[in-house]
Design a protein around this motif. Structure first.
Motif, PDB file in Angstrom:
ATOM      1  N   GLN A  18      57.621   9.848  27.260  1.00 18.82           N
ATOM      2  CA  GLN A  18      56.646   9.168  26.425  1.00 18.82           C
ATOM      3  C   GLN A  18      56.863   7.651  26.453  1.00 18.82           C
ATOM      4  N   ALA A  19      55.802   6.925  26.130  1.00 15.49           N
ATOM      5  CA  ALA A  19      55.876   5.471  25.968  1.00 15.49           C
ATOM      6  C   ALA A  19      55.745   5.148  24.490  1.00 15.49           C
ATOM      7  N   ARG A  20      56.405   4.062  24.095  1.00 15.82           N
ATOM      8  CA  ARG A  20      56.380   3.654  22.701  1.00 15.82           C
ATOM      9  C   ARG A  20      55.841   2.232  22.599  1.00 15.82           C
ATOM     10  N   HIS A  21      54.783   2.058  21.821  1.00 11.11           N
ATOM     11  CA  HIS A  21      54.201   0.751  21.573  1.00 11.11           C
ATOM     12  C   HIS A  21      54.085   0.553  20.061  1.00 11.11           C
ATOM     13  N   LEU A  22      53.853  -0.678  19.645  1.00 12.86           N
ATOM     14  CA  LEU A  22      53.692  -0.976  18.222  1.00 12.86           C
ATOM     15  C   LEU A  22      52.356  -1.674  17.980  1.00 12.86           C
ATOM     16  N   ALA A 123      52.109  -7.689  30.756  1.00 19.37           N
ATOM     17  CA  ALA A 123      52.894  -6.802  29.904  1.00 19.37           C
ATOM     18  C   ALA A 123      53.432  -5.591  30.654  1.00 19.37           C
ATOM     19  N   PHE A 124      52.712  -5.177  31.707  1.00 16.88           N
ATOM     20  CA  PHE A 124      53.129  -4.009  32.484  1.00 16.88           C
ATOM     21  C   PHE A 124      53.236  -4.401  33.958  1.00 16.88           C
ATOM     22  N   PRO A 125      54.222  -5.218  34.303  1.00 16.71           N
ATOM     23  CA  PRO A 125      54.293  -5.740  35.677  1.00 16.71           C
ATOM     24  C   PRO A 125      54.568  -4.669  36.734  1.00 16.71           C
ATOM     25  N   ALA A 152      53.078  -4.686  20.510  1.00 15.34           N
ATOM     26  CA  ALA A 152      54.306  -4.795  21.290  1.00 15.34           C
ATOM     27  C   ALA A 152      54.356  -3.591  22.221  1.00 15.34           C
ATOM     28  N   VAL A 153      54.618  -3.825  23.502  1.00 19.78           N
ATOM     29  CA  VAL A 153      54.530  -2.740  24.484  1.00 19.78           C
ATOM     30  C   VAL A 153      55.916  -2.340  24.981  1.00 19.78           C
ATOM     31  N   ASP A 154      56.016  -1.073  25.369  1.00 15.47           N
ATOM     32  CA  ASP A 154      57.255  -0.529  25.909  1.00 15.47           C
ATOM     33  C   ASP A 154      58.457  -0.911  25.043  1.00 15.47           C
ATOM     34  N   VAL A 155      58.367  -0.597  23.763  1.00 16.36           N
ATOM     35  CA  VAL A 155      59.422  -0.973  22.823  1.00 16.36           C
ATOM     36  C   VAL A 155      60.655  -0.117  23.102  1.00 16.36           C
ATOM     37  N   PRO A 156      61.828  -0.717  23.253  1.00 14.45           N
ATOM     38  CA  PRO A 156      63.045   0.050  23.538  1.00 14.45           C
ATOM     39  C   PRO A 156      63.494   0.840  22.318  1.00 14.45           C
ATOM     40  N   SER A 157      64.388   1.759  22.560  1.00 17.79           N
ATOM     41  CA  SER A 157      64.869   2.603  21.464  1.00 17.79           C
ATOM     42  C   SER A 157      65.678   1.818  20.442  1.00 17.79           C
TER      43      SER A 157
END
Length: 354
Positions: A18-22, A123-125, A152-157
């Motif tokens: 999964q991907a996580r964004h805010l 944001a997604f290079p 905020a894109v691809d937020v780390p854990s």
């Protein structure tokens, strides 16, 4: 206003696939507005868990317990959980955050030099979102633009988010009015002429001159063996159909108007039947069989600048001037035919806010 006390944003809510964004919002946004924008885009949007103090638009299984966030589902695989209190690394003025989890589905990287109005290529290079994730990200960008927030894109854990996009609200210029009332061309020009007297009908065409001379004597394709007399009969029958269509006096089902803005470009108003309505309008009695759409679009002189994330000042000044005229034209049309106004994203707009 967001709730006075919000739980902290959790460190991780996404699995490896999964991907996580805010979705990051300012303090003047209501949680209900997030739901409205979700319902405007996704047919199955609903609360799995309703945040305390929120009246859901549809029946929800349960209400969140004290300190528990809500869960807004936009599809089977994508959820927005929140609101949470904003963490570090987010823009000043951030007041609440929704944690968005969606399938990670990436395609090719943005083509070098291609338009990147919203900064997604930056944001997604490694590869742009596609399929389910692209639908979610596009909606997040448009919701943030509408509500004055950021994503905020691809937020780390753990740790602060990396790339934060704050969509420019001024980018969304075009508007569409949906109504069950049809304005004849002269009436539309009269209504819009009260806003700007330079607007003109764009209905001039070129008279049909008939098929090219000798076309009935030529084979349809190389090696075609049709009898010449039969070929002439087929072309003659086709001509009869064309002539009948051109002389039948069928009612007008679409037309346009143009407003030349000089150095600022042009505004086009396109009127026609509209079977594909925004989700929020499809259940209304007056829109059950479709509606008439009045599309008001700005066409800038500099199309390349219109796709730049950070366009030149000359372009943004022209865009601001043109946006004011687009809004005034849409409001004038609404005053004449009623209905509902939607922005570029399909989100409804109150005429009094224009």
């Amino acid at each position: 206003m967001p709730p006075a006390s919000l739980p902290p944003l959790p460190l991780s809510t996404a699995a490896g696939y999964q991907a996580r964004h805010l979705l990051v919002l300012p303090g003047d946004v209501l949680v209900d507005e997030v739901e409205t924008l979700a319902v405007s885009r996704f047919a199955g949007a609903r609360w799995d868990v309703v945040p305390a103090g929120v009246e859901p638009a549809t029946v929800a299984p349960r209400t969140a317990a004290p300190g528990e966030p809500g869960v807004l589902r936009t599809s089977r695989h994508t959820t927005l959980t929140g609101p949470f209190a904003p963490g570090p690394g987010l823009p000043p003025g951030s007041a609440m955050v929704f944690d968005v989890v969606t399938p990670r589905e990436r395609g090719e990287a943005a083509f070098p030099g291609s338009g990147d109005r919203d900064g997604l290529g930056r944001a997604f290079p490694a590869g742009l979102p596609e399929k389910e994730e692209r639908r979610a990200v596009d909606w997040l960008v448009e919701a943030a633009r509408r509500l004055g927030g950021s994503i905020a894109v691809d937020v780390p854990s753990s740790g602060a988010p990396g790339i934060v996009l704050t969509p420019d609200p001024g980018v969304a210029v075009d508007m569409t009015l949906y109504s069950d009332v049809w304005l004849e061309p002269d009436a539309a020009q009269a209504v819009l002429g009260q806003v700007d007297g330079r607007i003109r009908l764009a209905m001039d065409g070129v008279d049909w001159q008939g098929p090219p001379a000798g076309i009935a004597d030529k084979p349809l394709y190389r090696g075609e063996q049709m009898d010449p007399a039969v070929r002439k009969q087929i072309h003659a029958a086709a001509d009869d159909v064309d002539i009948a269509a051109l002389t039948s006096g069928e009612p007008l089902d679409g037309y346009g108007l143009l407003l030349d803005l000089g150095v600022d470009g042009m505004i086009a108003v396109e009127i026609g039947d509209e079977p594909d309505l925004p989700f929020l309008l499809r259940g209304l009695p007056w829109a059950a069989g479709g509606a008439v759409s009045y599309r008001v679009r700005w066409e800038p002189d500099d199309l390349a600048a219109s796709q730049d994330e950070f366009p030149p000042m000359e372009y943004t000044v022209a865009r601001k001037r043109s946006a004011g005229i687009v809004a005034a034209l849409a409001k004038a049309l609404h005053g004449a035919v009623g209905g509902e106004i939607a922005d570029e994203a399909g989100f409804l707009v109150e005429p009094d806010d224009l």
